[in-house]
Design an enzyme around this catalytic site. Structure first.
Site, mmCIF file in Angstrom:
data_model
loop_
_atom_site.group_PDB
_atom_site.id
_atom_site.type_symbol
_atom_site.label_atom_id
_atom_site.label_comp_id
_atom_site.label_asym_id
_atom_site.label_seq_id
_atom_site.Cartn_x
_atom_site.Cartn_y
_atom_site.Cartn_z
ATOM 1 N N GLU A 254 3.716 -2.413 -12.293
ATOM 2 C CA GLU A 254 3.253 -2.949 -11.018
ATOM 3 C C GLU A 254 2.329 -4.159 -11.216
ATOM 4 O O GLU A 254 1.339 -4.085 -11.951
ATOM 5 C CB GLU A 254 2.531 -1.842 -10.224
ATOM 6 C CG GLU A 254 1.988 -2.268 -8.884
ATOM 7 C CD GLU A 254 3.047 -2.843 -7.958
ATOM 8 O OE1 GLU A 254 4.111 -2.229 -7.812
ATOM 9 O OE2 GLU A 254 2.805 -3.923 -7.389
ATOM 10 N N THR A 298 8.283 -5.212 -5.113
ATOM 11 C CA THR A 298 8.819 -4.244 -6.081
ATOM 12 C C THR A 298 10.300 -3.991 -5.817
ATOM 13 O O THR A 298 11.109 -3.957 -6.746
ATOM 14 C CB THR A 298 8.087 -2.888 -5.981
ATOM 15 O OG1 THR A 298 6.689 -3.118 -6.027
ATOM 16 C CG2 THR A 298 8.487 -1.977 -7.122
HETATM 17 C C1 GP9 Z 1 5.487 1.130 -3.369
HETATM 18 C C2 GP9 Z 1 5.379 0.311 -4.582
HETATM 19 C C3 GP9 Z 1 4.625 -0.962 -4.316
HETATM 20 O O1 GP9 Z 1 6.327 2.210 -3.488
HETATM 21 O O2 GP9 Z 1 6.617 0.074 -5.129
HETATM 22 O O3 GP9 Z 1 5.384 -1.866 -3.658
HETATM 23 P P1 GP9 Z 1 4.999 -3.421 -3.570
HETATM 24 O O4 GP9 Z 1 3.978 -3.565 -2.499
HETATM 25 O O5 GP9 Z 1 4.470 -3.859 -4.890
HETATM 26 O O6 GP9 Z 1 6.283 -4.077 -3.242
HETATM 27 MN MN MN Z 2 5.060 -4.032 -6.859
#
Ligand code: GP9
Ligand code: MN
Length: 632
Positions: A254, A298
């Site tokens: 992330e 993401t």
């Molecule tokens: C949420 C995580 C975060 O499930 O994948 O998402 P993002 O805000 O980074 O797209």
């Molecule tokens: Mn993300």
């Protein structure tokens, strides 16, 4: 006391001016739109006007004053809400709202912590025009504003409105040719035609994409197919199949950007474990690997990895095209006997994953329900990465092998909050609280990855697996340029912003021993062919736009979703061509041929997605005899 005399239609004029100015001041205070010259500033200033003239002008057809007043109030409230929501959204996504994202209210529950963190008392300002119009209605004597305009005056009014619109559009076209036809950047749209017109335009684009699917008949597949065949990069025979039969563990890191790898912050190593990994003989580490995500963040990175296509512009493809047919990496691995799954301790509906994973042929989604979040095991957006990894490895032990597990981490997410005990290094000290916390949060992520490796080794799964880890998208947006400049000790230019889109990529093959650092310019779109080739699975006939990173034919050329690109010689951003190494402005000629090519790549990707073209490919493949013919 002498009674003031008010011109006819005072309230109309006041309403237009009040909303116009509120909008403009809103632009200047709540959005960081880059203005290069006086003309751009002028366009920004005038861009709300045509829409406001039109929409408020509708009141000229209303006979009763009461109705007109209600109408004025309604318009001002709606325009204020539009500006206000965009401002809050912008703080979070650094982008303007687009309809498909807005309709997915299910996401907003989960976003709430970030959204409330982004609300400001001063946001009340967006409603200033409502107050002014209310006061005007109350205090301007009624009889002076009841008259209906003459037909000719009304006509003139709307001719003037159209003229203002034309002037606006022509100035925009001069400043930014092809703005409306290409529209790869919402910020440019808002800067040039205004938020309100932008939303109407967005509505138009979204309906168009729905129509595109209905109109596609499969003939486009040939054109796109030819392009893809011409760009196919055959695998390097020395790498093809080196991980054949192993479990695949792909980890979405992330918000992890490359600028923290092998670096320190105030003397503290930020990613000690990953730094070691970059030198590990079982690891390929990529230094010039870029994310290519758009608004879908993401989910876009997941989409790119699975399909080797670009995500959509202006919306999350996970939402808009979850009904499409795809030829995902998961379905391909499924065909090869893999148990395919995604592990992510969040609600299953977030980013519409529950629906989209079906379309991507993923066998199982280990969502929040599959995890036990104990006391102290959640922070920020949800379950902490360390217990998440611990429990994920436990779940893996019971999976049929070989498996393909995609793990999505969560802790290192904006606003990068951590519990005290997880802060392993101090915060940075700059004007950006976000960047300050980012280093700590990344340090925690590094610790979590170390734990994962230990867990995998303990479980006995490690030796027969290949571990792929990549940053999903940026964590620090351009809003923090000043603080970034302080950390990197330089003034951040658009060139730097482009290069800051680099995210780490690790391909770790236990026992391999011939890993190295790779400097090839590449992007997430290259993951699918690269991974499949390492697994010894052919991709020659696949509709993918990326190329195997290890192929001698891989071209050092990465296209961003917003039209920027990077090659080994040039970085193209904000219409300027920069030298990749030095960041100096260079001759536009160097970028020119790639501009056209990047547009083509993005257009073909859009064509495949918008037309849902892969459904035709599947139909063809299911026709008896077709596969046999293909094999010949
Ligand atoms: C949420 C995580 C975060 O499930 O994948 O998402 P993002 O805000 O980074 O797209
Ligand atoms: Mn993300």
């Amino acid at each position: 006391m002498k009674k003031a005399t008010w011109p006819k239609h005072s309230v109309l004029i006041i309403a237009i001016v009040a909303t116009w100015l509120t909008t403009y001041v809103g632009y200047k205070t709540s959005f960081s739109m880059k203005i290069d010259n006086l003309m751009q500033e002028f366009i920004l200033f005038m861009n709300p006007l045509s829409f406001l003239l039109f929409v408020y002008g509708v009141a000229l057809f209303m006979k009763s004053t009461k109705r007109r007043n209600i109408y004025f109030m309604m318009v001002s409230i709606i325009t204020s809400i539009i500006m206000f929501s965009n401002a809050v959204f912008y703080r979070f996504f650094n982008d303007f709202i687009t309809l498909p994202v807005l309709f997915q209210t299910s996401n907003f529950g989960d976003l709430s912590s970030s959204i409330t963190a982004n609300l400001k008392v001063t946001d009340i300002f967006f409603f200033t025009d409502v107050l002014i119009i209310y006061l005007a209605i109350r205090f301007i004597p009624e009889r002076e504003r009841t008259e209906q305009p003459k037909k000719i005056a009304r006509k003139l009014y709307f001719v003037m409105t159209a003229a203002v619109m034309m002037v606006n559009l022509s100035l925009a076209e001069i400043q930014r040719p092809q703005l409306l036809t290409r529209s790869f950047d919402r910020e440019l749209l808002v800067k040039n035609i205004g938020t309100y017109n932008y939303h109407i335009y967005d509505l138009f684009i979204q309906s168009k994409s729905h129509a595109q699917r209905a109109l596609a008949d499969g003939s486009e597949l040939v054109e796109v197919g030819n392009y893809i065949n011409a760009n196919y990069a055959a695998p390097d025979p020395t790498k093809y199949g080196i991980a054949k039969g192993r479990n695949i563990i792909a980890i979405s890191l992330e918000s992890l950007q490359s600028f923290v790898i092998n670096q320190e912050m105030d003397g503290h190593v930020i990613t000690p474990f990953l730094n070691e990994l970059t030198k590990d003989p079982d690891t390929f580490y990529f230094t010039n690997f870029y994310h290519q995500t758009g608004l879908g963040k993401t989910s876009d990175s997941e989409f790119i990895l699975e399909n080797s296509l670009f995500p959509r512009n202006g919306s999350a493809v996970f939402f808009t095209h979850s009904g499409n047919t795809y030829q995902s990496m998961a379905s391909k691995l499924g065909d090869a006997g893999y148990f395919t799954n995604v592990m992510h301790a969040n609600n299953r509906s977030f980013w519409n994953r529950d629906i989209m994973y079906g379309a991507l042929g993923i066998d199982k989604f280990y969502d929040l329900e599959s995890y036990e979040v104990g006391e102290g095991q959640a922070v920020n957006w949800g379950m902490k990465d360390i217990p998440f990894f611990d429990q994920s490895v436990e779940l893996m032990k019971d999976m049929p092998q070989p498996f393909y597990s995609r793990l999505i981490t969560l802790t290192n997410h904006h606003p990068f909050d951590l519990d005290e005990e997880d802060k392993l290094i101090p915060a940075y000290n700059s004007n950006s609280n976000t960047l300050n916390k980012y280093f700590q949060s990344v340090r925690y992520m590094d610790e979590a990855i170390k734990t994962l490796f230990e867990d995998l080794k303990e479980s006995g799964l490690y030796d027969n697996s290949i571990i792929i880890m990549y940053g999903d998208h940026y964590g620090i947006s351009e809003n923090h340029n000043k603080a970034m400049g302080m950390y990197l000790d330089k003034k951040i230019t658009p060139y730097d912003n482009a290069k800051l889109q680099r995210v780490p990529l690790f391909i770790h093959i236990p026992g391999y021993g011939q890993g190295e650092t790779v400097d090839e310019v590449a992007g997430q779109i290259d993951l699918r062919p690269t991974i499949l080739h390492l697994m010894g699975i052919d991709t020659k006939d696949d509709m993918q736009l990326g190329a195997d990173l290890f192929s001698p034919d891989h071209e050092p050329f990465v296209i961003f979703r917003d039209g920027r690109f990077v090659t080994d010689n040039a970085v193209y951003t904000t219409d300027v061509c920069y030298d990749t190494e030095t960041g100096e402005e260079i001759d536009a000629e160097v970028c020119q041929p790639f501009i056209e090519r990047s547009m083509t790549g993005l257009d073909y990707s859009d064509m495949i997605i918008n037309g849902d073209l892969l459904r035709f490919k599947e139909e063809q493949e299911q026709k008896p005899g077709f596969n046999e013919q293909m094999k010949k």
